[in-house]
Motif scaffolding. Sequence first.
Motif, short mmCIF file in Angstrom:
data_model
loop_
_atom_site.label_atom_id
_atom_site.label_comp_id
_atom_site.label_asym_id
_atom_site.label_seq_id
_atom_site.Cartn_x
_atom_site.Cartn_y
_atom_site.Cartn_z
N GLU A 402 0.84 -1.21 0.00
CA GLU A 402 0.00 0.00 0.00
C GLU A 402 0.87 1.25 0.00
O GLU A 402 0.61 2.21 -0.74
CB GLU A 402 -0.92 -0.01 1.22
CG GLU A 402 -2.05 -1.02 1.14
CD GLU A 402 -2.84 -1.10 2.43
OE1 GLU A 402 -3.86 -1.80 2.45
OE2 GLU A 402 -2.41 -0.47 3.44
N GLU A 408 -3.88 -3.00 -4.12
CA GLU A 408 -4.97 -3.85 -3.63
C GLU A 408 -4.85 -5.19 -4.35
O GLU A 408 -4.70 -5.23 -5.56
CB GLU A 408 -6.33 -3.26 -3.97
CG GLU A 408 -6.66 -1.93 -3.35
CD GLU A 408 -7.99 -1.41 -3.88
OE1 GLU A 408 -9.00 -2.12 -3.75
OE2 GLU A 408 -8.00 -0.31 -4.46
N ARG A 410 -7.27 -7.90 -4.18
CA ARG A 410 -8.62 -8.14 -4.69
C ARG A 410 -8.94 -9.60 -4.98
O ARG A 410 -10.02 -9.89 -5.49
CB ARG A 410 -8.88 -7.28 -5.94
CG ARG A 410 -8.84 -5.78 -5.66
CD ARG A 410 -9.08 -4.95 -6.89
NE ARG A 410 -9.17 -3.52 -6.57
CZ ARG A 410 -9.31 -2.56 -7.49
NH1 ARG A 410 -9.37 -2.89 -8.77
NH2 ARG A 410 -9.39 -1.29 -7.11
N TYR A 534 -8.62 3.59 -6.12
CA TYR A 534 -7.88 3.01 -5.00
C TYR A 534 -8.79 2.98 -3.77
O TYR A 534 -9.19 4.03 -3.25
CB TYR A 534 -6.63 3.82 -4.72
CG TYR A 534 -5.79 3.31 -3.56
CD1 TYR A 534 -5.40 1.99 -3.50
CD2 TYR A 534 -5.39 4.17 -2.54
CE1 TYR A 534 -4.64 1.51 -2.45
CE2 TYR A 534 -4.61 3.71 -1.49
CZ TYR A 534 -4.24 2.38 -1.45
OH TYR A 534 -3.48 1.91 -0.41
N PRO A 536 -8.28 0.96 -0.45
CA PRO A 536 -7.44 -0.02 0.27
C PRO A 536 -8.17 -0.80 1.34
O PRO A 536 -7.64 -1.79 1.84
CB PRO A 536 -6.35 0.86 0.89
CG PRO A 536 -6.96 2.22 1.01
CD PRO A 536 -7.87 2.35 -0.17
N THR A 538 -10.39 -2.79 0.82
CA THR A 538 -10.59 -4.14 0.27
C THR A 538 -9.53 -5.11 0.80
O THR A 538 -9.79 -6.31 0.93
CB THR A 538 -10.56 -4.12 -1.26
OG1 THR A 538 -9.27 -3.68 -1.70
CG2 THR A 538 -11.63 -3.20 -1.82
N ASN A 539 -8.33 -4.60 1.09
CA ASN A 539 -7.30 -5.46 1.68
C ASN A 539 -7.72 -5.96 3.06
O ASN A 539 -7.43 -7.09 3.44
CB ASN A 539 -5.97 -4.71 1.77
CG ASN A 539 -5.34 -4.49 0.41
OD1 ASN A 539 -5.52 -5.28 -0.51
ND2 ASN A 539 -4.59 -3.40 0.27
N CYS A 642 -7.20 0.59 6.01
CA CYS A 642 -6.29 -0.14 5.14
C CYS A 642 -5.41 -1.04 5.99
O CYS A 642 -5.42 -0.97 7.22
CB CYS A 642 -5.43 0.83 4.31
SG CYS A 642 -4.42 1.93 5.32
#
Length: 662
Positions: A402, A408, A410, A534, A536, A538-539, A642
């Motif tokens: 990051e 990411e 995904r 972007y 983050p 999602t991480n 994140c």
Amino acid sequence: MPAPSPFTTHAPPMQSSKPTTRTVAQRKVYGKRRNNAARAVFEENSPSRKLQQGSAPMDDVDVIQAKLAEVTIDEDSVSPKDETQEAKDVNESELERQPLDQSSHPHTPNEPIDTDEQPVPGAQSDTRKNYERMVEVRISSKKSRHQTTKSSEMKEHSSPGTSPTSSQYSEQEQKSSQSPEKRTRKNAARRSSGYVHNPKPNTYVRPILNEALSSIASQNIQKFSTWASRSATMFHVTKLAEGSYGEVYKLNLREENSRPAVSKSKLAKLRAYGDGVFKIVPLRAQSGPGSKKFTSIDEIVSEVKMLKYLDPIPGFARFREIHVVQGRFPASFQSAWDYYKETKDDCLNPDPSNKKAYPDTQLWAIIEMDDAGCELEKFCWSSVFQIYDIFWGVAMALARAEEYALFEHRDLHLGNVCIRSTRADGSMVVPTNLDIARQSSPSGFGIGSLETTIIDYSLSRADLRVADLPDYPSGVVEIASSDLDKKQIFDAIGQDDDEILLRDTYRHMRATLYTGNPAETQKTEDIPGIWTEYAPRTNLVWLLFILKNLLKNRKPEPAQQHIQATRNPLAPCSPNRKLDKQSKETKSAKTHSGDSDSALVKDRYSKDLHARAAQLKQTMENRLLAVLKLLDFEHGHEDMCCAADLVAYAMDSGWLAEQDFF
């Protein structure tokens, strides 16, 4: 650790011919890698960086071969006589010894390995040149093919003041009397015979070839059979895994009695080179059958660019090379596929020998990487220390990415996390109480002796700093991404609890990007270009998925055995019958008393080790349960945006130490 600011503008994806003009400063890579990737002429630096001048120069013959490899010969237009191709001169000045960038000529399975002995570390090297060679190679055109040229001159001396003998001169003159045009054309033709010269497919895959690091791999499409034959005598092929993308193979060095004899230095290089994997991906056809299935050129380019760019980050795969080949599976790879089919129950991909599945002209992208170990989904974990190492290893790798590339993943399911042991013997067994006591980790990270590697960036998103231009001194940035709305992965329904959790995670990820709230999983209308943004968080969605799986599917931990107190063996009866009976009884009492004290100390030590290990296990268990609450979609920490935020929180809480990350 400050979290990177989200970038939410609709920038064009990397597939566009024009990169976005947004610029960024060079980011720092946190943490250090344990080992460098073994690639090229076994170059020890990251492929994303150029070698510094002053590195070991290549041999003159290697330079010539590299030049000849760039010569393209149309075999159909070459007559069996003395005809040669269009003029392509190699100047003597270009062939002089000089430091070269080894990254431009890496060693791959489709070129011979340098067999020169390496200098012994610490030994004094002789600076005198025992051999001085000036080589001139010219490939003349058809108009001047009858013109003779000088071949080469070689002066050979073993020590200063000596001169070559007349017999040596006669041998050199006899060799030089042969036509250099014939020898050069023959070598170039043999080298180029492994290429596919059809301009249409070469133009089609040119974006992939441009990402190759070597002149061999970047020149043209290679014939699959020729590419594989380069390593057939030294390596045995094994299929490791497969997926919707393609399949993964490994080269294992053959046993000594089934391979040619080589020097010790070459054998060491071969062993290091064999510790790699080959991801073979079928490419989508340009037109006709197969043009609507398999992986597109843009997707492969995006993944390779990310592999090269993320290579310096600890916890990410090490990139070696990208090849494009054409044809059916060679015998060695087909045999590996057949054996996998017979011995595994997860072989779902079509047989490569099936012409209905793959035509004779099928194009394949072969991504060469370091071996990252065993896939997490195939590993049986049981200890909380193993879970701790796996989870936080992935979390810290994502935090680094990051910061470095606004990354990411995904698609971070258990098959895209690889693990391997950090122990010298490679053992991945559960740590014992004694192992736990010997560890000096202040946070508990590392006690499980497992390191993680994140792989497969085919669905990932990242900012890539691709160029330094005068108008943009900070660098030009391209966004590598893939449109996941076209992947048809958000409507699938799982068959069991594990698959349901996976499918729900994809929907939570999509909701995070579209609405900012992962709990709102109702399907919304697709927004073109949104997957370049972007997000983050999602991480964190995928980290929660991994942690739930690790805690839910762990196996029962084997019972720890206490250290058994040992007793001295019984002494034989003494033949001396005149000893005082009272002194013998006194001595015996003292001996038994000493044995009892020793046993008591050992028993107390064993119980103390067990108690401390049990307490530390409970502490780490409580930490992981606290992470579950932090990442909860509805009741979690509102400032957790994140992976970098999570790692910073862990450091502040003492769950991780700075030495674990930096």
